[in-house]
Design a protein around this motif. Structure first.
Motif, PDB file in Angstrom:
ATOM      1  N   HIS A 208     -26.268 -24.866  38.221  1.00 50.75           N
ATOM      2  CA  HIS A 208     -25.968 -24.274  39.524  1.00 50.75           C
ATOM      3  C   HIS A 208     -27.246 -23.711  40.151  1.00 50.75           C
TER       4      HIS A 208
ATOM      5  N   ALA B  45     -27.756 -21.262  41.867  1.00 51.17           N
ATOM      6  CA  ALA B  45     -27.871 -19.800  41.843  1.00 51.17           C
ATOM      7  C   ALA B  45     -28.542 -19.318  40.558  1.00 51.17           C
TER       8      ALA B  45
ATOM      9  N   ALA C 288     -20.697 -15.506  34.780  1.00 49.59           N
ATOM     10  CA  ALA C 288     -19.443 -14.745  34.765  1.00 49.59           C
ATOM     11  C   ALA C 288     -19.430 -13.709  35.886  1.00 49.59           C
ATOM     12  N   GLY C 289     -20.519 -12.951  36.019  1.00 48.04           N
ATOM     13  CA  GLY C 289     -20.547 -11.835  36.962  1.00 48.04           C
ATOM     14  C   GLY C 289     -20.535 -12.264  38.412  1.00 48.04           C
ATOM     15  N   ALA C 290     -21.287 -13.302  38.734  1.00 47.71           N
ATOM     16  CA  ALA C 290     -21.403 -13.703  40.139  1.00 47.71           C
ATOM     17  C   ALA C 290     -20.275 -14.624  40.569  1.00 47.71           C
ATOM     18  N   GLY C 291     -19.445 -15.054  39.611  1.00 47.37           N
ATOM     19  CA  GLY C 291     -18.338 -15.935  39.971  1.00 47.37           C
ATOM     20  C   GLY C 291     -18.790 -17.361  40.228  1.00 47.37           C
ATOM     21  N   ILE C 292     -19.764 -17.844  39.460  1.00 46.85           N
ATOM     22  CA  ILE C 292     -20.137 -19.267  39.550  1.00 46.85           C
ATOM     23  C   ILE C 292     -18.988 -20.061  38.958  1.00 46.85           C
ATOM     24  N   PRO C 293     -18.368 -20.944  39.754  1.00 45.45           N
ATOM     25  CA  PRO C 293     -17.142 -21.596  39.269  1.00 45.45           C
ATOM     26  C   PRO C 293     -17.430 -22.666  38.223  1.00 45.45           C
TER      27      PRO C 293
ATOM     28  N   GLU D 206     -18.556 -31.102  50.489  1.00 46.60           N
ATOM     29  CA  GLU D 206     -19.538 -30.450  51.358  1.00 46.60           C
ATOM     30  C   GLU D 206     -20.756 -29.965  50.570  1.00 46.60           C
ATOM     31  N   ASP D 207     -20.559 -29.639  49.279  1.00 50.03           N
ATOM     32  CA  ASP D 207     -21.681 -29.168  48.458  1.00 50.03           C
ATOM     33  C   ASP D 207     -22.239 -30.271  47.552  1.00 50.03           C
TER      34      ASP D 207
ATOM     35  N   ARG E  57     -25.720 -30.103  45.166  1.00 47.59           N
ATOM     36  CA  ARG E  57     -25.436 -29.724  43.783  1.00 47.59           C
ATOM     37  C   ARG E  57     -25.768 -30.861  42.821  1.00 47.59           C
TER      38      ARG E  57
ATOM     39  N   MET F 116     -12.550 -12.878  44.373  1.00 50.06           N
ATOM     40  CA  MET F 116     -13.619 -11.909  44.131  1.00 50.06           C
ATOM     41  C   MET F 116     -14.171 -11.399  45.444  1.00 50.06           C
TER      42      MET F 116
ATOM     43  N   TYR G  37     -17.303 -10.063  47.644  1.00 50.90           N
ATOM     44  CA  TYR G  37     -18.758 -10.195  47.717  1.00 50.90           C
ATOM     45  C   TYR G  37     -19.278  -9.398  48.901  1.00 50.90           C
TER      46      TYR G  37
ATOM     47  N   ASP H 277     -14.837 -17.947  44.834  1.00 47.48           N
ATOM     48  CA  ASP H 277     -15.923 -18.001  43.861  1.00 47.48           C
ATOM     49  C   ASP H 277     -17.265 -17.966  44.590  1.00 47.48           C
ATOM     50  N   LEU H 278     -18.344 -18.022  43.831  1.00 43.21           N
ATOM     51  CA  LEU H 278     -19.670 -17.920  44.435  1.00 43.21           C
ATOM     52  C   LEU H 278     -19.936 -19.058  45.417  1.00 43.21           C
ATOM     53  N   ASP H 279     -19.467 -20.260  45.098  1.00 48.77           N
ATOM     54  CA  ASP H 279     -19.713 -21.390  45.998  1.00 48.77           C
ATOM     55  C   ASP H 279     -19.147 -21.112  47.389  1.00 48.77           C
TER      56      ASP H 279
ATOM     57  N   LEU I 240     -21.206 -18.482  49.150  1.00 50.70           N
ATOM     58  CA  LEU I 240     -22.474 -19.043  49.640  1.00 50.70           C
ATOM     59  C   LEU I 240     -22.241 -19.881  50.901  1.00 50.70           C
ATOM     60  N   ARG I 241     -21.137 -20.600  50.928  1.00 50.78           N
ATOM     61  CA  ARG I 241     -20.836 -21.405  52.120  1.00 50.78           C
ATOM     62  C   ARG I 241     -20.598 -20.514  53.323  1.00 50.78           C
TER      63      ARG I 241
ATOM     64  N   PRO J  46     -21.757 -10.009  44.101  1.00 45.93           N
ATOM     65  CA  PRO J  46     -20.370  -9.679  43.786  1.00 45.93           C
ATOM     66  C   PRO J  46     -20.200  -8.161  43.707  1.00 45.93           C
TER      67      PRO J  46
END
Lengths: 397, 115
Positions: free
Chosen positions: A113, A115, A160-165, A172-173, A177, B1, B3, B88-90, B93-94, B111
């Motif tokens: 990812h 991030a 885990a903390g930032a919510g990276i899925p 669109e990504d 990615r 979540m 942010y 989620d983060l994605d 970010l979008r 977050p």
């Protein structure tokens, strides 16, 4: 020998098991801990009652049980009620890893990812999908085991903390990615290539590219990336001459090339290009293919491809490569001129000084060329590169 | 979540008030929810007055010290924030990519701590 059996199973299936456990626990660290504990109890059980018929399935089931135990031990167990019920149901169903969905594509996208820091992406990918130990990953970067362990923990904590899925990105990504994933794979390859041709890391990168090709078929950039690695790898054995100097492809002993890998790379590149969705990896693979051409590289075409690559990657390094191709195509003066504003951004980049030395020599600036060669030789990391440049410097005089 | 998106930009990097570019930028801010509301839920957000209006306070040994200006001297200043709820983060970010400040400066996506 349960010990050997276990490491063999893990080498082949660790990525798959880990991915399945992350998908079910929703947490990288929990999944890794559960797999670790499952492996430990495998050692004990298999030693007592023999290796089971399907060791991978045994490990998955044990991993699910360990994950449930860990959730139960958690102070906030109630928060995980839903996850625990799913795990318990799956565990009771005696799952076979060959029958459940292969979640490794999700795992690769999570590990790579954008991030996460680039170095962490590489480390996490090698650790999670290639079953390298923390110590082996540390060795790639010449880091200590402790430092690498901390880096891996930080990366997992950020996921885990930032919510990276733990997910395959949506359309669109997707291009951005996927490029991040392919770049990680390519960086793993180049790290191996810098060590020695045919180094284990090169094989890991090709394994990853093949895995992506299998899990995400019909993707022109994935095909392009695998083609690029195969075309480069095909020439690896001929890269260094008998005298120990780096050889450009046009001067290599073609009988040393791996013609099976070469043919596979070219076929993949054709396939990719036919999809009419160009991208940076396809362009780089096409350049690698032109370098392998029977009657020598087609330099005007290579220069044109670098020009096209600039649309995707407008970096100083790509501009340097375009300049080198221009010089080879018979325009050394134009090429030298285009280096002028690269001197600053590439001051610490050894190939810049090597290329500049060559262009100065071609345009008759012998004194300046000698100075640039000296600089490039002083900055060269590998003895083979140094030997090659020494010979060029000698030839000036 | 949840942010928090914090917007940073150098004041001279953004269009000046009174220009058509400024009006276009403000239009983009006003239409953000319309454009990005399907990606994440807007919870709250504000724009801030310039850093010349900022005062920084700290307490040392029980004594309050105040200083003119922001805590850190940087070229890019905190100009505003959004609090959003995203899957989620994605998605976060979008959503952040739709904010004009991403073009003129940068948007930090963090977050929110859950207790």
């Amino acid at each position: 020998m349960p010990n050997e059996e276990l490491s063999q199973v893990l080498r082949a299936d660790r990525g798959r098991l880990l991915a399945a456990l992350i998908a079910r626990t929703g947490d990288f660290q929990r999944a890794e801990d559960a797999l670790q504990e499952a492996a430990a109890s495998a050692l004990a059980h298999w030693g007592r009652s023999g290796v089971p018929d399907n060791p991978t399935a045994w490990l998955l089931r044990a991993g699910l049980r360990k994950a449930i135990d860990a959730f139960r031990r958690d102070r906030a167990a109630s928060r995980h009620q839903a996850a625990m019920e799913v795990l318990a149901m799956e565990e009771a169903a005696e799952p076979d890893p060959q029958m459940i969905a292969d979640e490794r594509l999700r795992l690769i996208f999570t590990c790579c990812h954008p991030a996460l820091e680039e170095k962490s992406r590489i480390a996490l990918t090698l650790r999670s999908l290639c079953d390298l130990s923390t110590g082996q990953v540390a060795a790639v970067f010449l880091d200590s085991d402790t430092t690498m362990g901390q880096r891996l923990s930080r990366a997992k904590a950020k996921i885990a903390g930032a919510g990276i899925p733990f997910a395959i990105p949506g359309p669109e990504d997707w291009p951005e990615r996927l490029n991040s994933v392919l770049t990680t794979v390519y960086l793993i390859y180049t790290a191996g290539y810098a060590q020695a041709p045919g180094a284990a890391l090169c094989d890991e990168a090709i394994f990853l590219a093949r895995l992506l090709h299998q899990l995400a078929p019909c993707q022109s950039e994935v095909e392009g990336c695998l083609a690029l690695l195969l075309l480069t790898q095909a020439r690896a054995a001929a890269r260094i001459s008998a005298s120990g100097a780096t050889q450009p492809p046009s001067r290599q002993d073609r009988s040393l090339w791996d013609h099976v890998a070469l043919a596979e790379g070219l076929a993949l590149l054709d396939q990719a290009v036919s999809r009419r969705a160009p991208g940076p990896f396809q362009i780089k693979a096409a350049i690698a293919a032109l370098h392998s051409a029977k009657d020598g590289p087609d330099w005007p075409q290579i220069a044109a491809l670098y020009q096209k690559l600039l649309d995707f990657e407008p970096t100083p390094v790509v501009r340097l490569n375009r300049a080198v191709a221009l010089a080879e195509a018979g325009h050394p003066a134009v090429a030298l001129e285009s280096l002028a504003d690269l001197a600053e951004p590439l001051a610490d980049y050894q190939p810049f000084h090597a290329a500049r030395a060559d262009l100065l020599a071609r345009t008759g600036e012998t004194a300046l060329a000698a100075k640039a060669y000296a600089r490039a030789i002083a900055m060269a990391v590998s003895p083979a590169d140094r030997a090659f440049l020494q010979a060029r410097l000698q030839a000036l005089r | 979540m949840k942010y928090l998106l914090t917007l940073y930009a150098a004041p001279d990097a953004e269009p000046a008030p009174g220009t058509p570019e400024f009006d276009a930028m403000m239009g983009e801010y006003f239409s953000l929810d319309q454009r990005a509301g399907h990606i994440a839920t807007f919870l709250s957000g504000e724009g801030l007055q310039g850093v010349e209006t900022a005062t920084t306070l700290r307490k040392r040994n029980g004594k309050v010290e105040t200083m003119d200006g922001p805590f850190a001297e940087t070229r890019e200043h905190l100009g505003g924030f959004y609090l959003i709820d995203a899957p989620d983060l994605d998605a976060a970010l979008r959503y952040a990519a739709e904010i004009p400040a991403a073009r003129y400066g940068s948007v930090e996506v963090r977050p929110v701590m859950e207790y």
